[in-house]
Enzyme design. Structure first.
Site, PDB file in Angstrom:
ATOM      1  N   LYS A  89      -5.679 -14.360  -3.820  1.00 44.47           N
ATOM      2  CA  LYS A  89      -4.677 -14.418  -4.885  1.00 44.47           C
ATOM      3  C   LYS A  89      -3.998 -15.780  -5.017  1.00 44.47           C
ATOM      4  O   LYS A  89      -3.519 -16.136  -6.099  1.00 44.47           O
ATOM      5  CB  LYS A  89      -3.632 -13.318  -4.685  1.00 44.47           C
ATOM      6  CG  LYS A  89      -4.200 -11.920  -4.875  1.00 44.47           C
ATOM      7  CD  LYS A  89      -3.104 -10.867  -4.851  1.00 44.47           C
ATOM      8  CE  LYS A  89      -3.683  -9.479  -5.111  1.00 44.47           C
ATOM      9  NZ  LYS A  89      -2.636  -8.449  -5.243  1.00 44.47           N
ATOM     10  N   ASP A 149       0.597  -8.122 -11.166  1.00 44.81           N
ATOM     11  CA  ASP A 149       1.148  -7.384 -10.021  1.00 44.81           C
ATOM     12  C   ASP A 149       2.646  -7.142 -10.160  1.00 44.81           C
ATOM     13  O   ASP A 149       3.144  -6.085  -9.780  1.00 44.81           O
ATOM     14  CB  ASP A 149       0.899  -8.153  -8.722  1.00 44.81           C
ATOM     15  CG  ASP A 149      -0.461  -7.828  -8.107  1.00 44.81           C
ATOM     16  OD1 ASP A 149      -1.023  -6.769  -8.440  1.00 44.81           O
ATOM     17  OD2 ASP A 149      -0.935  -8.629  -7.282  1.00 44.81           O
TER      18      ASP A 149
END
Length: 269
Positions: free
Chosen positions: A67, A104
């Site tokens: 990420k 997210d």
């Protein structure tokens, strides 16, 4: 040429994203595919170079451990590097340019949008990519204080400073303060990862326990919270929430969230 998107990570076998996106594609009658693809850290550059040249590729979701590193291989038109500092979604523009973003934060916050978090004390376990998105979201709702539990205390303290949050950083395994919300943003407790051993007795009766881990869905942390009769949020809530935002970017249609119960039954079968 069937359009497709995918999720990448190392490992990737635990991902439920193909089930989620596949369910939505079928429900909407969209001609498309969603795959799981194993990509090691040293293969990120080659992966993105190959996909940028494929007009059928709509983009990808990103899971552990990419990420943060994936930011180095895409354009950051939304300033994600300066804000969250991690991405979990990449989309391919018509000219082949890859654009990174993060769903997210929105996926994390949706299940707890009804909580009164203004001035709340929150504990977050972990300081990786997921934790960055979670801290970003918490910084936007005016939490009072955040305690981060992480192996690298200096890294955790730096994140508090980055997001302008008051709080403290302590080693994993330290006693929990009596927080209003506890969030596990680490891989601890996930299949194939070390267990998360933590004593929930300091939490008040009205505390909420939120575990971003979804494999297994019923983690030891959530089982302990149930024993205390605490309110819980499991990993599927955040997973489905962030996936819904990404799905619309990939396939240009809103997923049928009115069928979430059916989707959850599929994911937990």
């Amino acid at each position: 040429m069937t359009p497709f998107a995918e999720v990448i990570g190392d490992p990737i076998v635990q991902s439920k994203s193909p089930l989620i996106h596949g369910f939505w594609l079928k429900a909407l009658g969209i001609d498309g595919e969603y795959r799981a693809t194993h990509v090691a850290s040293d293969g990120l550059a080659a992966y993105f170079a190959e996909r940028s040249a494929d007009p059928a590729w709509r983009g990808c979701n990103i899971t552990l451990p990419h990420k943060i590193d994936a930011l180095d291989h895409v354009e950051d038109r939304g300033g994600v590097r300066e804000s969250i500092g991690a991405i979990n979604t990449v989309i391919r523009a018509e000219d082949g340019v890859l654009i990174g973003t993060n769903t997210d934060a929105g996926g994390f916050y949706a299940p707890i949008a009804g909580l009164e978090l203004d001035g709340a004390h929150v504990a977050v376990i972990g300081a990786g990519g997921a934790a960055r998105a979670i801290l970003f979201a918490l910084s936007r709702v005016g939490v009072g204080r955040v305690t981060i539990l992480n192996r690298n205390v200096l890294k955790a303290a730096a994140l508090l400073s980055r997001f302008g949050i008051k709080g403290d950083a302590v080693p994993v395994g330290s006693p929990l303060p009596p927080v209003d919300l506890l969030v596990n943003a680490s891989a601890l407790g996930m299949v194939g990862q070390p267990p998360l051993s933590i004593d929930l007795s300091p939490l008040p009766e009205d505390a909420v326990v939120y575990d971003a881990v979804y494999a297994p869905l019923e983690t030891e942390l959530l089982a302990q919270a149930r024993e205390r009769d605490l309110d819980i949020v499991d990993g599927l809530e955040m997973l489905v929430g962030q996936a819904a935002l990404a799905f619309e970017m990939f396939f240009g249609a809103e997923p049928p969230r009115d069928r979430d119960e059916e989707l959850r039954a599929l994911l937990t079968a």
